[in-house]
Enzyme design. Structure first.
Site, short mmCIF file in Angstrom:
data_model
loop_
_atom_site.label_atom_id
_atom_site.label_comp_id
_atom_site.label_asym_id
_atom_site.label_seq_id
_atom_site.Cartn_x
_atom_site.Cartn_y
_atom_site.Cartn_z
N GLN A 251 49.16 43.85 30.44
CA GLN A 251 49.06 44.76 31.58
C GLN A 251 49.30 46.20 31.17
OE1 GLN A 251 47.83 43.32 34.51
NE2 GLN A 251 47.69 41.86 32.83
N HIS A 254 46.34 48.50 30.42
CA HIS A 254 45.45 48.91 31.49
C HIS A 254 45.54 50.39 31.79
CE1 HIS A 254 43.34 45.55 33.27
NE2 HIS A 254 44.42 44.81 33.29
N GLU A 319 52.62 42.17 41.41
CA GLU A 319 51.21 41.76 41.50
C GLU A 319 51.00 40.42 40.78
OE1 GLU A 319 46.84 43.56 40.18
OE2 GLU A 319 48.67 44.29 39.24
N HIS A 320 51.39 40.36 39.51
CA HIS A 320 51.32 39.13 38.71
C HIS A 320 52.74 38.66 38.39
CE1 HIS A 320 47.75 41.59 37.52
NE2 HIS A 320 47.11 40.45 37.75
N ASP A 353 42.76 36.53 35.20
CA ASP A 353 41.92 37.72 35.26
C ASP A 353 40.44 37.38 35.16
OD1 ASP A 353 43.67 39.75 35.71
OD2 ASP A 353 43.76 40.46 33.64
N HIS A 412 42.36 44.69 87.66
CA HIS A 412 42.46 43.41 86.95
C HIS A 412 42.79 42.28 87.94
CE1 HIS A 412 42.53 45.79 83.30
NE2 HIS A 412 42.69 44.70 82.54
#
Length: 423
Positions: A251, A254, A319-320, A353, A412
């Protein structure tokens, strides 16, 4: 990597999606120009940011055929197998419309309808992302979306990466445009002479893309405002330090703002992983990016127990999440907040992934506390169905009218009472 006690826990949230005042202003100007000048503005911004002048933004069939000639047959085979895995997983998410008949004869239900059109943004820049194509397009296809539009920034030759075009063709995309950045988001949201607008925009991008998605939200739907990638790993002495380090770096490469966290009760493992990370960093082609990520957002938390490690991860809501412990499945039920959970040494994060099947578009920046991975539901909408019977209205009409008057809505109440009177 820094080794600290868990008492020093800090948030991994990095709110880059808010942008600077200057970035927000740039995005607003770009979108305004696209809305007012259409293709002319789209062409000018493509020339300015992508350094290419395009008379047509459309990817032709010839370009797709050329892309197939530029990639090897093994890659095509891998893409097709990955697509089958992703499709199979997401098909299990499909839910049917339903109706139920009540004792009083009323029929209540829910009608599930796919969106008419979706735009998928595929980032360009330093790498090609065919996996992003598959992960965004296939769930939309499974959901039943008829029109899927893909946009991606061209290179200086006016081309898109061959791998991206092959993935798009294999996923079933029939409408592809060579545009990127905030200008592409504006075109998808509001349309130009070349691009008909869509109902929803998905896919990752840089800060300008993220800000543009936020800007157009409300006129169209979006998937999420995604931040940099994150991984957290719970590990004990049964884990291999070299494998843990490799997964943390998967990661870190990235983005300089990607976040890699190890949470472990083992100081022995913590120290071994810290050494391994430095050793492996030196061998990475993207070591400059990964080194900045590890220096700024890489940390090893040492806890007093596995239970404390689990609670730490629930606070981080990554996230992961990888679980590399002797009895990983025993921890699954205790995890409350994580985008995707990988259990066991053979479930390295890149498996998800690219190939396993679950979606890799995941909530970041702590939003796994309330958000889910991209899924089939994101490409469908639900309509309630109410077929009220005469008996039900007789039984409940006065209650409904009274409820309406409690809110001060006389019309109504009268709409219901008129029907009671006319019976």
């Amino acid at each position: 990597m820094k080794i600290v006690k868990v008492s020093d826990l800090v948030s991994i949230k990095r709110s880059i999606e808010s942008g600077t005042t200057e970035q927000v202003a740039v995005v607003k100007k770009i979108i305004s120009d696209i809305r007012s000048a259409g293709d002319e503005a789209l062409r000018a911004y493509t020339e300015k940011f992508d350094r290419v002048r395009l008379e047509s933004f459309v990817v032709t069939e010839n370009e797709i055929n050329e892309a197939y000639d530029q990639v090897d047959s093994e890659f095509i085979s891998i893409v097709r197998e990955a697509a089958r895995n992703i499709r199979s997983f997401h098909e299990k998410q499909l839910r049917p419309s339903w109706m139920t008949t009540e004792e009083n004869g009323s029929i209540l239900g829910q009608k599930i309808t796919p969106l008419d059109s979706v735009g998928v943004y595929v980032p360009g820049g330093t790498a090609a992302y065919p996996s992003s194509v598959l992960m965004n397009v296939i769930p939309a296809k499974v959901a039943g979306v008829k029109r899927i539009v893909m946009v991606s920034p061209p290179d200086s030759d006016g081309k898109l990466p061959a791998a991206v075009l092959v993935a798009a063709k294999e996923a079933g995309v029939e409408e592809i445009y060579k545009v990127g950045g905030a200008q592409a988001i504006g075109a998808l949201a509001y349309g130009t002479e070349s691009i008909t607008p869509v109902d929803k925009i998905t896919g990752p991008g840089n800060i300008y893309v993220a800000l543009a998605k936020r800007e157009v939200f409300g006129d169209v739907d979006i998937d999420m405002i995604a931040g940099p990638s994150e991984i957290a790993i719970i590990a004990d002495d049964s884990a291999r330090a070299d494998e843990v380090a490799a997964d943390l770096l998967s990661q870190a490469e990235h983005d300089p703002r990607a976040c890699s966290v190890l949470v472990t009760p083992s100081m022995v493992l913590a120290e071994a992983v810290a050494v391994e990370v430095e050793n492996q960093l030196a061998l990475l082609p993207r070591k400059d990016i990964a080194s900045r990520s590890i220096a700024d957002f890489g940390v090893i938390y040492v806890t007093s127990s596995i239970e404390e490690a689990v609670e730490t991860v629930n606070q981080l809501a990554p996230e992961h999440l990888e679980i590399l412990t002797e009895n990983g499945m025993e921890l699954l039920g205790k995890i409350r907040h994580a985008g995707a959970i990988f259990i066991g040494r053979y479930s390295s994060e890149p498996v998800g992934d690219y190939f396993a099947g679950p979606n890799h578009v995941l909530p970041t920046n702590g939003t796994a506390r309330f958000s889910s991975p991209l899924n089939v539901d994101d490409f469908q909408k639900k309509s309630s169905v109410i077929i009220y019977s005469e008996k039900a209205l007789k039984d409940n009409g006065e209650k409904i009218a009274k409820f309406a008057r409690m809110e001060g809505l006389e019309a109504h109440a009268r709409a219901v009472e008129l029907r009671l009177k006319n019976q």
